[in-house]
Structures are given as C-alpha cells and as structure tokens.
Design a protein around this motif. Structure first.
Motif, short mmCIF file in Angstrom:
data_model
loop_
_atom_site.label_atom_id
_atom_site.label_comp_id
_atom_site.label_asym_id
_atom_site.label_seq_id
_atom_site.Cartn_x
_atom_site.Cartn_y
_atom_site.Cartn_z
N TYR A 9 0.80 -1.22 0.00
CA TYR A 9 0.00 0.00 0.00
C TYR A 9 0.83 1.27 0.00
CZ TYR A 9 0.74 -0.36 5.08
OH TYR A 9 1.30 -0.49 6.33
N ASP A 10 2.15 1.16 0.17
CA ASP A 10 2.98 2.36 0.12
C ASP A 10 4.35 1.98 -0.41
OD1 ASP A 10 3.61 5.01 0.35
OD2 ASP A 10 3.85 5.02 2.53
N PHE A 11 5.07 2.97 -0.98
CA PHE A 11 6.33 2.69 -1.66
C PHE A 11 7.31 3.83 -1.42
CE2 PHE A 11 2.58 1.60 -4.14
CZ PHE A 11 2.70 0.21 -4.22
N GLU A 12 8.59 3.49 -1.46
CA GLU A 12 9.67 4.48 -1.48
C GLU A 12 10.92 3.77 -1.99
OE1 GLU A 12 11.11 6.03 2.23
OE2 GLU A 12 10.93 4.12 3.25
N TYR A 13 12.02 4.52 -2.08
CA TYR A 13 13.27 3.86 -2.43
C TYR A 13 14.35 4.32 -1.47
CZ TYR A 13 15.02 8.11 -4.74
OH TYR A 13 15.46 9.39 -5.00
N LYS A 14 15.38 3.48 -1.35
CA LYS A 14 16.54 3.83 -0.54
C LYS A 14 17.79 3.45 -1.32
CE LYS A 14 14.16 2.65 3.82
NZ LYS A 14 13.89 3.93 4.40
N VAL A 15 18.81 4.29 -1.23
CA VAL A 15 20.10 3.97 -1.84
C VAL A 15 21.00 3.45 -0.73
CG1 VAL A 15 22.06 4.84 -3.16
CG2 VAL A 15 19.77 5.74 -3.60
N GLU A 16 21.43 2.21 -0.87
CA GLU A 16 22.24 1.57 0.16
C GLU A 16 23.52 1.03 -0.48
OE1 GLU A 16 19.60 -1.37 1.80
OE2 GLU A 16 18.08 0.12 2.28
N GLU A 17 24.65 1.60 -0.09
CA GLU A 17 25.97 1.18 -0.59
C GLU A 17 26.02 1.15 -2.12
OE1 GLU A 17 26.91 -2.49 1.37
OE2 GLU A 17 26.83 -1.58 3.36
N GLY A 18 25.52 2.22 -2.73
CA GLY A 18 25.58 2.36 -4.18
C GLY A 18 24.52 1.59 -4.95
N LYS A 19 23.64 0.88 -4.25
CA LYS A 19 22.55 0.14 -4.91
C LYS A 19 21.22 0.77 -4.54
CE LYS A 19 24.35 -4.58 -5.27
NZ LYS A 19 24.07 -5.96 -4.87
N THR A 20 20.31 0.85 -5.51
CA THR A 20 18.98 1.40 -5.24
C THR A 20 18.00 0.25 -4.99
OG1 THR A 20 19.46 3.27 -6.69
CG2 THR A 20 17.16 2.92 -6.10
N PHE A 21 17.29 0.35 -3.88
CA PHE A 21 16.29 -0.66 -3.52
C PHE A 21 14.91 -0.02 -3.53
CE2 PHE A 21 20.15 -2.42 -1.76
CZ PHE A 21 20.03 -3.79 -2.01
N PHE A 22 13.97 -0.70 -4.17
CA PHE A 22 12.57 -0.30 -4.13
C PHE A 22 11.98 -0.94 -2.87
CE2 PHE A 22 8.07 -0.78 -5.21
CZ PHE A 22 7.77 0.49 -5.68
N TYR A 23 11.30 -0.14 -2.05
CA TYR A 23 10.69 -0.65 -0.81
C TYR A 23 9.18 -0.66 -0.95
CZ TYR A 23 14.71 -0.84 2.39
OH TYR A 23 15.88 -1.19 3.03
N PHE A 24 8.57 -1.78 -0.66
CA PHE A 24 7.12 -1.90 -0.52
C PHE A 24 6.81 -1.91 0.97
CE2 PHE A 24 8.16 -4.53 -4.21
CZ PHE A 24 7.15 -4.28 -5.12
N TYR A 25 5.72 -1.26 1.36
CA TYR A 25 5.18 -1.45 2.70
C TYR A 25 3.79 -2.03 2.51
CZ TYR A 25 9.11 1.47 3.88
OH TYR A 25 10.39 1.95 4.00
N GLY A 26 3.52 -3.11 3.22
CA GLY A 26 2.24 -3.77 3.01
C GLY A 26 1.88 -4.65 4.18
N ARG A 27 0.90 -5.48 3.95
CA ARG A 27 0.48 -6.42 4.99
C ARG A 27 0.09 -7.73 4.34
NH1 ARG A 27 -5.72 -5.22 6.68
NH2 ARG A 27 -5.58 -7.44 7.05
N THR A 28 0.19 -8.78 5.13
CA THR A 28 -0.21 -10.10 4.66
C THR A 28 -1.71 -10.28 4.90
OG1 THR A 28 0.16 -11.15 6.81
CG2 THR A 28 2.05 -11.03 5.30
N LYS A 29 -2.25 -11.34 4.36
CA LYS A 29 -3.68 -11.63 4.55
C LYS A 29 -4.01 -11.80 6.03
CE LYS A 29 -5.94 -13.77 1.25
NZ LYS A 29 -6.42 -14.80 0.31
#
Length: 196
Positions: A9-29
């Motif tokens: 339900y929400d998203f952002e990105y973070k740059v960690e040690e020269g790599k870009t990571f897409f972050y999802f925030y969500g919940r399980t069933k």
C-alpha cells in the motif's frame, strides 16, 4: 528461497551502498505488516544508432557530475532493441547510481548530441510499470527475511517480485490525507500558512 504473499500500500526507495532498492510497505492476509525490498537500478535510454559505440562507451562510463552529496554517475550500459514510433532500433540502456541522477546524466548526454529517452519517469512509477504491479493487490515475493533490521516491521529481501492476483483485501484500515498549504517561502508554519 521462501515465498511471501502480501498486499502493498505504500512505496519508497533507498540507496544503500551504491545500490537502489525499491521498498514496498504492506500487509499479509493475516494482518502482519511487512517491508519488502528489491534491488532495481534506475536507468534511461540513449540512442545507439549512427554513433561511434566504442567512443561513446568509453566516455559515458567515465561520466560523473557533481550533484549534492553524491556525484551522479553511470554504473553500466548495455545495448538493447526497443520500438520507437513503430520501428525497432538499438538503444543504450544507461544505468545510473541513484534515481535523481537519471535526468542529470540524460541532460549531459543530450548535450553531446545524442537523444535520450524515458529520463523523466519517476523511479517508483518505473518500477511498478516494469513489474506490472497494481498497488493493494496481492503480490508474491521470492527471497528471505533479513535478520536484525533497524525497521519496526520485518524486512524481506526479494530476489523476484510479481503480481499474484488482482484480489484485494476487504478490511483495510488506512486513511491518507494530503494537505496543500500556502507559503511565500518554503517553510512549515502552521499559524501563518493557511490550508488551501
């Protein structure tokens, strides 16, 4: 690797040690909140037809522009074939070290007289489109949970992410509000900046 099914339900990105990571925030069933991170390096395209490829590659791989705390740099390039106006053409897929570096690098390459493409797509939109994902619908990630993360929810490092079903949960308990305020200069001042 294990599989995790969740509803983002929400998203952002973070740059960690020269790599870009897409972050999802969500919940399980079952209602468990989770964060899922997936490595996905930002990129844009540059025309490859009619140029000296060796000269371009040598020049572009040295490209580094001063920008804030970290220079905008090209990480790698690869030649791909894409359709442009109904014609198959060769392009360079140019990978940048972080999302905000994309328009800066593309502008510099344009200054060399080489056309660039897809440099103004926001990183989060690019990720969701390239992976054909719809927010709040069931997604499956393959990978593993990371130990001792600094976040308040469990963090799952994904090797692969894909849409599982277009089913959504019926018991969301989320309210999102976006306020726009008037300010003559960039500041947060609750007393003097009226809500528009």
């Amino acid at each position: 690797p294990m599989q995790l099914r969740f509803y983002p339900y929400d998203f952002e990105y973070k740059v960690e040690e020269g790599k870009t990571f897409f972050y999802f925030y969500g919940r399980t069933k079952e209602g468990q909140k989770v964060a899922v991170k997936h490595h996905y390096q930002p990129f844009f395209y540059a025309a490859a037809a009619g140029i000296d490829k060796q000269q371009f590659e040598e020049r572009v791989l040295k490209l580094s522009l001063k920008a804030g705390l970290e220079a905008a740099q090209v990480m790698k390039v690869e030649i791909v074939t894409r359709d442009l106006l109904g014609k198959k053409q060769e392009f360079y897929k140019v990978f940048a070290n972080y999302p905000k570096a994309v328009p800066l690098l593309a502008k510099e390459i344009q200054n060399w007289g080489i056309s660039t493409y897809e440099k103004d797509i926001l990183y989060a939109h690019r990720y969701l489109r390239d992976h054909a994902l719809v927010p709040m619908k069931e997604v499956i990630a393959s990978g593993d949970f990371l130990p001792n993360q600094w976040m308040r929810v469990p963090v799952f490092l994904a090797e692969k992410v894909e849409q599982l079903r277009m089913e959504t949960l019926s018991d969301w308990r989320i309210l999102a509000i976006d306020l726009e305020t008037y300010a003559e200069k960039q500041e947060i001042d609750f007393k003097n900046n009226p809500i528009l």
